[in-house]
Design a protein around this motif. Structure first.
Motif, PDB file in Angstrom:
ATOM      1  N   ARG A   1      35.660  41.835  54.256  1.00 35.17           N
ATOM      2  CA  ARG A   1      35.845  41.998  52.812  1.00 35.17           C
ATOM      3  C   ARG A   1      37.081  42.805  52.438  1.00 35.17           C
ATOM      4  N   SER A   2      37.653  43.559  53.379  1.00 39.88           N
ATOM      5  CA  SER A   2      38.877  44.293  53.052  1.00 39.88           C
ATOM      6  C   SER A   2      40.014  43.331  52.687  1.00 39.88           C
ATOM      7  N   PHE A   3      40.036  42.156  53.305  1.00 37.97           N
ATOM      8  CA  PHE A   3      41.081  41.166  52.989  1.00 37.97           C
ATOM      9  C   PHE A   3      40.789  40.472  51.660  1.00 37.97           C
ATOM     10  N   VAL A   4      39.509  40.218  51.418  1.00 38.85           N
ATOM     11  CA  VAL A   4      39.114  39.610  50.146  1.00 38.85           C
ATOM     12  C   VAL A   4      39.437  40.576  49.013  1.00 38.85           C
ATOM     13  N   ASP A   5      39.186  41.842  49.282  1.00 36.45           N
ATOM     14  CA  ASP A   5      39.433  42.897  48.293  1.00 36.45           C
ATOM     15  C   ASP A   5      40.911  42.937  47.888  1.00 36.45           C
ATOM     16  N   GLY A   6      41.795  42.697  48.869  1.00 36.38           N
ATOM     17  CA  GLY A   6      43.220  42.784  48.592  1.00 36.38           C
ATOM     18  C   GLY A   6      43.836  41.506  48.042  1.00 36.38           C
TER      19      GLY A   6
ATOM     20  N   GLU B   1      33.790  37.260  52.888  1.00 35.07           N
ATOM     21  CA  GLU B   1      32.781  38.279  52.596  1.00 35.07           C
ATOM     22  C   GLU B   1      33.211  39.174  51.439  1.00 35.07           C
ATOM     23  N   GLY B   2      32.253  39.715  50.732  1.00 33.25           N
ATOM     24  CA  GLY B   2      32.529  40.748  49.733  1.00 33.25           C
ATOM     25  C   GLY B   2      33.245  40.232  48.498  1.00 33.25           C
ATOM     26  N   VAL B   3      32.932  39.000  48.090  1.00 29.63           N
ATOM     27  CA  VAL B   3      33.539  38.444  46.877  1.00 29.63           C
ATOM     28  C   VAL B   3      32.868  39.079  45.656  1.00 29.63           C
ATOM     29  N   GLU B   4      33.655  39.807  44.903  1.00 28.74           N
ATOM     30  CA  GLU B   4      33.096  40.575  43.783  1.00 28.74           C
ATOM     31  C   GLU B   4      33.602  40.118  42.425  1.00 28.74           C
ATOM     32  N   THR B   5      34.736  39.408  42.389  1.00 27.76           N
ATOM     33  CA  THR B   5      35.285  38.999  41.095  1.00 27.76           C
ATOM     34  C   THR B   5      35.509  37.492  41.048  1.00 27.76           C
ATOM     35  N   LYS B   6      35.515  37.006  39.821  1.00 24.03           N
ATOM     36  CA  LYS B   6      35.729  35.588  39.609  1.00 24.03           C
ATOM     37  C   LYS B   6      37.145  35.176  40.044  1.00 24.03           C
TER      38      LYS B   6
END
Ligand code: C2E
Ligand code: MG
Ligand code: MG
Ligand code: MG
Length: 291
Positions: free
Chosen positions: A204-209, A237-242
């Motif tokens: 999720r660190s990559f998804v976050d960025g 993983e860790g998808v939090e925003t549209k």
């Protein structure tokens, strides 16, 4: 004796350190009791296609509620289980629970294609792991392809050969194999080729960025390309925003998992979630809250 060497040796163990070590022993024995008395439970987090909304599966995540200490995070008790030799028992418990639950979902006609179970690095080096999984499949009667096991990259640094062996034996059973938290460990790309993986989960660190950091997009894109070339599915993983969801869809990511879709759910809430998601599908994706 240490005491005779001037009395200073005890300084190595400050009161605070002693307290921590003591806490660990107490907590370890509480975990042992929890495991034996069913005070652990699994929650399940849905995974869906960002393109069609189709449900891909769920990931089983362990939860521990202690009557005195309250909720204890797996980030704390999984390492504790590893230190205290409980990790194999915990892994077997999680596999059995998840497979039993899958058997119930199948009987009830709940549309959950597969369940993923996290296994610790140590567990992968146990020679008995594949036959234990085979026994649980037989006992619960679920088809092997309804189960997926997740390994982390750290699994491999200690003993790559025995990990590859275990991985092959697990795949031979027909069970899926997933690489968790990809990009955070010590793995090399070569490991992706050497291991018989069905799936890679981008940490999720990559998804976050994704929206802010060019490198993140580059890495996500590269992993997606590798996945396509090697015939592996990729889970973000860790998808939090549209925004993240839309970008991942544009990049061709086949599966997403994260708080945006759903938090991990208590088992009794799953059928309702699946029904609601499927009824409003494909509008369910469009209706997700904007960032
Ligand atoms: P993991 O396998 O990478 O699981 C994903 C973690 O990210 C879960 O934390 C999940 O609740 C959290 N998560 C999901 N979506 C989002 C999101 O959108 N944003 C953020 N910030 N977090 C999200 P959890 O349940 O606390 O588990 C933490 C880790 O503990 C897991 O990471 C896994 O490595 C380990 N773990 C959990 N259950 C088990 C188990 O039964 N066995 C083993 N060996 N490890 C487990
Ligand atoms: Mg996982
Ligand atoms: Mg993960
Ligand atoms: Mg993790």
């Amino acid at each position: 004796r240490a005491r005779d060497a001037g009395g200073n040796c005890y300084r190595f163990f400050s009161p605070a350190m002693n307290q921590r070590a003591h806490d660990r022993v107490i907590l370890g024995s509480a975990l042992r009791t929890a495991l034996a008395s069913d005070r652990l439970r699994l929650v399940y987090q849905p995974q869906v296609s960002p393109h069609t909304g189709a449900i891909h599966g769920v990931e089983a995540l362990a939860r521990w509620h202690d009557p005195v200490r309250g909720d204890i995070s797996p980030v704390r008790f999984i390492p504790l289980a590893e230190e205290t030799g409980l990790i194999q028992a915990l892994g077997e418990w999680a596999l059995r629970q998840a497979c039993r639950q899958m058997a119930r979902w199948m009987v009830e006609g709940i549309g959950i294609p597969s369940v993923s179970v996290n296994l610790s690095a140590r567990h992968f080096r146990e020679p008995g792991l594949p036959s234990m999984i085979a026994a649980i499949l037989q006992e619960t009667g679920i088809p092997a392809n309804r189960l997926m096991v997740e390994m982390t990259e750290s699994t491999m640094i200690a003993d790559l050969d025995s990990t590859i062996q275990a991985a092959r034996a697990i795949r031979t059973l027909g069970v899926g194999l997933s690489m968790d938290d990809f990009g955070t460990g010590f793995s090399t790309l070569a490991n992706l080729v050497n291991l018989p993986l069905n799936e890679v989960k981008i940490d999720r660190s990559f998804v976050d960025g994704l929206n802010r950091v060019d490198e993140s997009r580059l890495i996500v894109n590269a992993v997606l390309g590798i996945g396509r070339n090697l015939g592996m599915s990729i889970v973000a993983e860790g998808v939090e925003t549209k925004q993240q969801l839309e970008l991942l869809d544009e990049l061709g990511c086949p599966v997403v998992q994260g708080f945006l879709i759903s938090h991990p759910l208590e088992v009794e809430h799953l059928p309702g979630w699946v029904r609601t998601w499927q009824q409003s599908y494909p509008a369910s994706l469009a209706r997700l809250p904007a960032a």
